[in-house]
Design a protein around this motif. Structure first.
Motif, PDB file in Angstrom:
ATOM      1  N   SER A  30       0.810  -1.238  -0.155  1.00  0.00           N
ATOM      2  CA  SER A  30      -0.020   0.014  -0.008  1.00  0.00           C
ATOM      3  C   SER A  30       1.039   1.216  -0.138  1.00  0.00           C
ATOM      4  N   ILE A  31       0.672   2.062  -1.017  1.00  0.00           N
ATOM      5  CA  ILE A  31       1.405   3.400  -1.004  1.00  0.00           C
ATOM      6  C   ILE A  31       0.796   4.182  -0.005  1.00  0.00           C
ATOM      7  N   LEU A  32       1.867   4.741   0.617  1.00  0.00           N
ATOM      8  CA  LEU A  32       1.510   5.891   1.584  1.00  0.00           C
ATOM      9  C   LEU A  32       1.844   7.248   1.034  1.00  0.00           C
ATOM     10  N   ALA A  33       2.932   7.658   0.322  1.00  0.00           N
ATOM     11  CA  ALA A  33       3.515   8.731  -0.324  1.00  0.00           C
ATOM     12  C   ALA A  33       4.266   8.463  -1.546  1.00  0.00           C
ATOM     13  N   HIS A  96      10.082   8.251  -6.091  1.00  0.00           N
ATOM     14  CA  HIS A  96      10.316   7.428  -4.818  1.00  0.00           C
ATOM     15  C   HIS A  96       9.094   7.159  -4.320  1.00  0.00           C
ATOM     16  N   ALA A  97       8.900   6.057  -3.322  1.00  0.00           N
ATOM     17  CA  ALA A  97       7.414   5.588  -2.899  1.00  0.00           C
ATOM     18  C   ALA A  97       7.774   5.298  -1.421  1.00  0.00           C
ATOM     19  N   ARG A  98       7.089   5.439  -0.448  1.00  0.00           N
ATOM     20  CA  ARG A  98       6.957   4.989   0.683  1.00  0.00           C
ATOM     21  C   ARG A  98       5.861   4.224   0.845  1.00  0.00           C
ATOM     22  N   ALA A  99       5.858   3.010   1.291  1.00  0.00           N
ATOM     23  CA  ALA A  99       4.798   2.064   1.151  1.00  0.00           C
ATOM     24  C   ALA A  99       4.986   1.168   2.246  1.00  0.00           C
ATOM     25  N   TRP A 111      13.211   3.390  -4.618  1.00  0.00           N
ATOM     26  CA  TRP A 111      13.652   4.138  -5.630  1.00  0.00           C
ATOM     27  C   TRP A 111      13.275   3.620  -7.236  1.00  0.00           C
ATOM     28  N   GLY A 112      12.983   4.421  -7.989  1.00  0.00           N
ATOM     29  CA  GLY A 112      13.141   3.994  -9.613  1.00  0.00           C
ATOM     30  C   GLY A 112      14.335   4.060 -10.041  1.00  0.00           C
ATOM     31  N   PRO A 113      14.629   3.551 -11.129  1.00  0.00           N
ATOM     32  CA  PRO A 113      16.140   3.648 -11.767  1.00  0.00           C
ATOM     33  C   PRO A 113      16.248   5.356 -12.400  1.00  0.00           C
ATOM     34  N   GLY A 114      15.328   5.950 -12.697  1.00  0.00           N
ATOM     35  CA  GLY A 114      15.637   7.416 -13.045  1.00  0.00           C
ATOM     36  C   GLY A 114      15.249   7.455 -14.395  1.00  0.00           C
ATOM     37  N   THR A 115      15.018   8.783 -14.786  1.00  0.00           N
ATOM     38  CA  THR A 115      14.666   9.393 -16.294  1.00  0.00           C
ATOM     39  C   THR A 115      15.267  10.557 -16.399  1.00  0.00           C
TER      40      THR A 115
END
Length: 121
Positions: A30-33, A96-99, A111-115
């Motif tokens: 569940s995603i928090l932010a 970035h996701a806090r979950a 973290w994602g790999p970036g774009t």
């Protein structure tokens, strides 16, 4: 676990616009932010904007009035609309996701790999 994938980066002229997307996938979370960070060459990673699941947002002073963060909670997708882009916005943009990991109820930071976003004429 949660995986993030960003898309939408590229080359744009000063004054132009881009829209970044970040899709979260996985199971039992569940995603928090979620938020967008960026890192220019030779600098530290900095917060661009973030948004809670309830819709509260905050922005870096340098992007206020030009960037808009939004999310689609049903799709676990994050967006960043970037308008009036400047050369100093050139950077790798990271999602970035806090979950919550629902398998053990721990809090995750992912973290994602970036774009890459390049603003240049």
């Amino acid at each position: 676990q949660v995986q993030l994938v960003e898309s939408g980066g590229g080359l744009v002229q000063p004054g132009g616009s881009l829209r970044l997307s970040c899709a979260a996938s996985g199971s039992r979370f569940s995603i928090l932010a979620m938020g967008w960070y960026r890192q220019a060459s030779g600098t530290e990673r900095e917060l661009v904007a973030d948004i809670t699941r309830g819709g509260d947002t905050r922005y870096a002073e340098s992007v206020k009035g030009r960037f808009t963060i939004s999310s689609d909670n049903a799709k676990n997708t994050l967006y960043l609309q970037m308008n009036s882009l400047k050369p100093e916005d050139t950077a790798v943009y990271y999602c970035h996701a806090r979950a919550i990991d629902e398998t053990n109820w721990s809090i995750l930071g992912v973290w994602g790999p970036g774009t890459l976003v390049t603003v240049s004429s």
